[in-house]
Write an enzyme that holds these catalytic residues in place. Structure first.
Site, PDB file in Angstrom:
ATOM      1  CB  CYS A  92      -0.954   0.000   1.181  1.00 43.90           C
ATOM      2  SG  CYS A  92      -2.082  -1.401   1.162  1.00 43.90           S
ATOM      3  CG  HIS A 114      -2.968   3.611   2.223  1.00 46.87           C
ATOM      4  ND1 HIS A 114      -3.538   3.174   1.049  1.00 46.87           N
ATOM      5  CD2 HIS A 114      -2.969   2.541   3.073  1.00 46.87           C
ATOM      6  CE1 HIS A 114      -3.861   1.897   1.177  1.00 46.87           C
ATOM      7  NE2 HIS A 114      -3.538   1.493   2.391  1.00 46.87           N
ATOM      8  CG  ASN A 166      -6.510  -0.682   1.399  1.00 50.96           C
ATOM      9  OD1 ASN A 166      -5.866  -0.331   0.416  1.00 50.96           O
ATOM     10  ND2 ASN A 166      -5.948  -1.077   2.525  1.00 50.96           N
TER      11      ASN A 166
HETATM   12  N1  COA Z   1     -18.426  -8.296   9.658  1.00 54.17           N
HETATM   13  C1  COA Z   1     -18.919  -8.517  10.885  1.00 54.17           C
HETATM   14  N2  COA Z   1     -18.158  -8.840  11.940  1.00 54.17           N
HETATM   15  C2  COA Z   1     -16.840  -8.931  11.726  1.00 54.17           C
HETATM   16  C3  COA Z   1     -16.250  -8.710  10.463  1.00 54.17           C
HETATM   17  C4  COA Z   1     -17.109  -8.386   9.407  1.00 54.17           C
HETATM   18  N3  COA Z   1     -16.656  -8.144   8.164  1.00 54.17           N
HETATM   19  N4  COA Z   1     -14.928  -8.879  10.582  1.00 54.17           N
HETATM   20  C5  COA Z   1     -14.669  -9.186  11.865  1.00 54.17           C
HETATM   21  N5  COA Z   1     -15.814  -9.223  12.552  1.00 54.17           N
HETATM   22  C6  COA Z   1     -16.014  -9.502  13.970  1.00 54.17           C
HETATM   23  C7  COA Z   1     -14.901 -10.337  14.546  1.00 54.17           C
HETATM   24  O1  COA Z   1     -15.155 -11.702  14.325  1.00 54.17           O
HETATM   25  C8  COA Z   1     -14.975  -9.971  16.005  1.00 54.17           C
HETATM   26  O2  COA Z   1     -16.057 -10.681  16.581  1.00 54.17           O
HETATM   27  P1  COA Z   1     -15.935 -11.251  18.101  1.00 54.17           P
HETATM   28  O3  COA Z   1     -15.769 -10.034  18.961  1.00 54.17           O
HETATM   29  O4  COA Z   1     -17.235 -11.928  18.276  1.00 54.17           O
HETATM   30  O5  COA Z   1     -14.748 -12.134  18.085  1.00 54.17           O
HETATM   31  C9  COA Z   1     -15.397  -8.508  15.998  1.00 54.17           C
HETATM   32  O6  COA Z   1     -15.941  -8.267  14.696  1.00 54.17           O
HETATM   33  C10 COA Z   1     -14.251  -7.546  16.235  1.00 54.17           C
HETATM   34  O7  COA Z   1     -13.192  -7.924  15.403  1.00 54.17           O
HETATM   35  P2  COA Z   1     -11.843  -7.132  15.456  1.00 54.17           P
HETATM   36  O8  COA Z   1     -10.897  -7.740  14.465  1.00 54.17           O
HETATM   37  O9  COA Z   1     -11.395  -6.987  16.865  1.00 54.17           O
HETATM   38  O10 COA Z   1     -12.313  -5.704  14.929  1.00 54.17           O
HETATM   39  P3  COA Z   1     -11.545  -4.341  14.908  1.00 54.17           P
HETATM   40  O11 COA Z   1     -12.302  -3.344  15.681  1.00 54.17           O
HETATM   41  O12 COA Z   1     -10.080  -4.485  15.172  1.00 54.17           O
HETATM   42  O13 COA Z   1     -11.682  -3.923  13.380  1.00 54.17           O
HETATM   43  C11 COA Z   1     -10.423  -3.898  11.345  1.00 54.17           C
HETATM   44  C12 COA Z   1     -11.105  -4.751  12.383  1.00 54.17           C
HETATM   45  C13 COA Z   1      -9.792  -4.796  10.309  1.00 54.17           C
HETATM   46  C14 COA Z   1     -11.476  -3.018  10.675  1.00 54.17           C
HETATM   47  C15 COA Z   1      -9.357  -2.989  12.015  1.00 54.17           C
HETATM   48  O14 COA Z   1      -8.518  -3.747  12.866  1.00 54.17           O
HETATM   49  C16 COA Z   1      -8.505  -2.279  11.009  1.00 54.17           C
HETATM   50  O15 COA Z   1      -8.985  -1.499  10.234  1.00 54.17           O
HETATM   51  N6  COA Z   1      -7.208  -2.513  11.005  1.00 54.17           N
HETATM   52  C17 COA Z   1      -6.321  -1.965  10.006  1.00 54.17           C
HETATM   53  C18 COA Z   1      -6.371  -2.850   8.791  1.00 54.17           C
HETATM   54  C19 COA Z   1      -5.841  -2.189   7.559  1.00 54.17           C
HETATM   55  O16 COA Z   1      -6.090  -1.051   7.329  1.00 54.17           O
HETATM   56  N7  COA Z   1      -5.096  -2.941   6.757  1.00 54.17           N
HETATM   57  C20 COA Z   1      -4.564  -2.522   5.530  1.00 54.17           C
HETATM   58  C21 COA Z   1      -3.370  -1.680   5.782  1.00 54.17           C
HETATM   59  S1  COA Z   1      -2.622  -1.177   4.312  1.00 54.17           S
END
Ligand code: COA
Length: 323
Positions: free
Chosen positions: A111, A250, A280
């Site tokens: 990215c 980004h 993204n």
């Molecule tokens: N729909 C519904 N529920 C979802 C889901 C989806 N698409 N994806 C995950 N969940 C659930 C998980 O299973 C978890 O459930 P649980 O609490 O019952 O176990 C809950 O949502 C929370 O998951 P978690 O991974 O802790 O969420 P989060 O608040 O960390 O958000 C991201 C997840 C990916 C949105 C966040 O961590 C993020 O944006 N990180 C950066 C990623 C990124 O930008 N990557 C590219 C970089 S170039």
């Protein structure tokens, strides 16, 4: 000698997939995706891939710049999803454009790719070896996401953005300075394993590799590293955030951008967003956003903007540009 952006273009496949469309085929919801990321829809290619998107964006950038393909000296494409192991995406685009006088190659920084590619182009331009260049950020991540992993597959989309640059001897405008970095010790938090190759001796069959991510680790890395990088960049250019019109970030997650704004003590008005429409698109987010601002007439001669990215590697980088 300065590298000046003289034209931009962008392209995304016509097929739009909304959050509600995804909720029909997996256990997710528009509400979860929207509130966690800011994404409402993404463009997904249903056939042609990276080369096609890159070439379309490049044609628009050339038109915007008023440059003919044969005038391009060098093409650098930032991608981690080239259609083939070889030839490179840049060489394929060169072929489509008919840019017979150019040299083309790809850079891989996920990215952060467009920042790395533009920074590399700037270094080459400053040597005087090239006059006109084409920098492309393109990715077709829909082909490498694991569609059974809802925590990653909802985040990504396909797209391409391009910029035509020219080496200019005089004047203030152009790329003023840049910073890029990487930390391979943290490589495992965001990966897309290469396709396992078949092996004659062991009998291993080829298998596809998919994106795997520790989302919260990536989140923490981005909101710490990007502000540090931007602050260091501005300090080296003796510029402060007040002189910067836009921070073109980004587009990975709306909340990441908000946290970066908070750490840099700037308003979200300075951080243009389009993640709601594209998701993204990896190496393409920054040039797509830059192209949108350019076409909307929001960039004027003398405006200073910072482009900043982060991603797998882990990698990060920022460039200060005077338009
Ligand atoms: N729909 C519904 N529920 C979802 C889901 C989806 N698409 N994806 C995950 N969940 C659930 C998980 O299973 C978890 O459930 P649980 O609490 O019952 O176990 C809950 O949502 C929370 O998951 P978690 O991974 O802790 O969420 P989060 O608040 O960390 O958000 C991201 C997840 C990916 C949105 C966040 O961590 C993020 O944006 N990180 C950066 C990623 C990124 O930008 N990557 C590219 C970089 S170039």
């Amino acid at each position: 000698m300065k590298t000046v952006i003289i034209g931009t273009g962008s392209f995304a496949p016509p097929r739009v997939v909304t959050n509600d469309d995804l909720a029909e085929v997996m256990d997710t919801s528009d509400e979860w995706i929207r509130t966690r990321t800011g994404i409402e829809q993404r463009h997904i290619s249903d056939g042609p891939g990276t080369t096609w998107m890159a070439a379309e964006a490049a044609k628009l950038a050339l038109k915007d710049a008023g440059v003919e393909p044969e005038d391009i000296d060098i093409i650098i494409a930032a991608t981690t999803t080239a259609d083939n192991c070889f030839p490179s995406a840049a060489c394929e685009v060169q072929g489509i454009l008919g840019a017979g006088n150019a040299v083309g190659y790809d850079v891989s920084a996920a990215c952060s790719g467009f920042i790395f590619a533009l920074h590399t182009m700037d270094g080459l331009m400053r040597t005087g070896a090239y006059e006109t260049g084409l920098v492309i950020g393109v990715d077709n991540l829909s082909k490498v996401v694991d569609w059974s992993d809802r925590s990653t597959c909802v985040l990504f989309g396909d797209g391409a953005g391009a910029a035509v640059v020219r080496a200019c001897e005089d004047g203030d405008r152009g790329l003023l300075c840049g910073r890029i970095g990487s930390d391979g010790r943290k490589a495992s938090v965001l990966t897309c394993q290469a396709r396992t190759m078949g092996n004659l001796l062991t009998g291993t069959k080829p298998e596809p590799g998919y994106i795997a991510m520790e989302g919260q680790e990536v989140f923490k890395f981005a909101v710490k590293k990007v502000p540090e990088c931007v602050e260091s960049l501005l300090k080296s250019a003796d510029t402060d955030m007040g002189e910067v019109k836009y921070l073109i970030l980004h587009q990975a997650n709306y909340r990441i951008c908000e946290s970066i704004a908070k750490r840099l003590k700037i308003s979200m008005d300075k951080i243009p967003m389009n993640i709601d429409r594209y998701g993204n698109t990896s190496g393409a987010t920054i040039p797509i956003l830059l192209d949108e601002l350019n076409r909307q007439g929001k960039l004027h001669r003398g405006d200073r903007v910072v482009l900043a990215g982060f991603g797998a590697g882990l990698t990060w980088g920022a460039l200060l540009v005077e338009w």
